[in-house]
Scaffold this motif. Structure first.
Motif: not given
Length: 279
Positions: A190-191, A193-195, A199-205
């Motif tokens: 997840l981290q 992908w966020a990078t 986008a932030s991990p929270r936004t993706i989640t």
């Protein structure tokens, strides 16, 4: 791996030969049957994809061996010997099945559907399998036929688990979804992908949860299990399927499968011959 995971969109596998069928779309009740339940069975000579269509009656799909999929909107269910699929009348859906599988179906023309008006995974237990088979040996509109119909309607029940994956459509998630569907063993976190996506991990989640009800990790695990069960249904050994979707051991895969589906890969592949009853 690319050739196997493309079964998610029900079109292409390693065989390279796909027969596409186009069926009409009916609204519920547009056509009536002369009986409550009408069964059918067809052995598929080629891998087959059914484009989106709908039936005027409720439909039950099941297999004695092998697998198949049913897609409704962004949701895809896998059909296995213990798990059938109830599709209410008028619901648009598409489907896929590999070559050599006997596709079994029953159309239900009933005023009060026993499983309601929502797509539902069905437990194809030995008694139900026996009754569905027996129905096809009887003359329609006889007392025996009517009695068998009544028994089928009485024993139909939802399954306690299902093999289901939601495909999110948010633009932010498209690179993740395409990567996992093309290679379910992809280890990107997840981290990471966020990078990559800025986008932030929270936004993706949040995006995954909004569309699928699952966070990133749970969704990836569900997609992997969905693919692996299809591979197992196509004859792949459990350890090989586990490795293909990114698990280091069959035991880790079995644990994940139980967590997602409520049962084990072996149970989802259960041979039906031992549970068949004589008709």
């Amino acid at each position: 791996m690319t050739s196997t995971i493309k079964q998610f969109d029900s079109r292409t596998t390693a065989s390279g030969r796909v027969a596409e069928r186009h069926l009409p779309s009916y609204s519920a009740g547009q056509v009536c049957l002369p009986m409550q339940i009408l069964g059918s069975a067809e052995t598929m000579e080629h891998e087959t994809y059914w484009s989106e269509h709908s039936h005027p009656t409720h439909e039950l799909l099941w297999r004695d061996d092998g697998v198949g999929t049913v897609t409704i909107g962004t949701r895809t269910w896998t059909i296995t010997p213990p798990l059938g699929m109830w599709i209410p009348a008028g619901i648009p859906h598409s489907g896929w099945t590999p070559a050599g599988v006997v596709v079994k179906a029953a159309q239900f023309d009933v005023d009060e559907p026993p499983l309601g008006n929502a797509p539902t995974t069905v437990s194809i237990h030995p008694l139900l399998r026996l009754l569905l088979s027996r129905l096809q040996t009887l003359e329609p509109r006889t007392d025996s036929y009517a009695l068998t119909e009544a028994m089928i309607l009485d024993v139909l029940s939802p399954a306690e688990h299902e093999v289901l994956v939601h495909r999110p459509t948010a633009e932010l998630l498209t690179p993740i979804v395409e990567t996992v569907f093309n290679d379910p063993s992809d280890p990107t976190t997840l981290q990471e992908w966020a990078t990559r996506l800025g986008a932030s991990p929270r936004t993706i989640t949040r995006a995954f949860t909004a569309e699928t009800g699952l966070g990133f990790n749970r969704w990836v695990t569900t997609a992997r299990i969905h693919c692996a069960i299809t591979l197992i249904g196509l004859g792949c050994e459990i350890p090989d399927a586990a490795a293909d979707v990114g698990y280091a051991s069959a035991s880790a895969f079995t644990t994940a499968c139980r967590r997602i589906t409520g049962t084990t890969p072996a149970n989802l592949r259960a041979e039906t011959s031992s549970s068949h009853l004589s008709v």
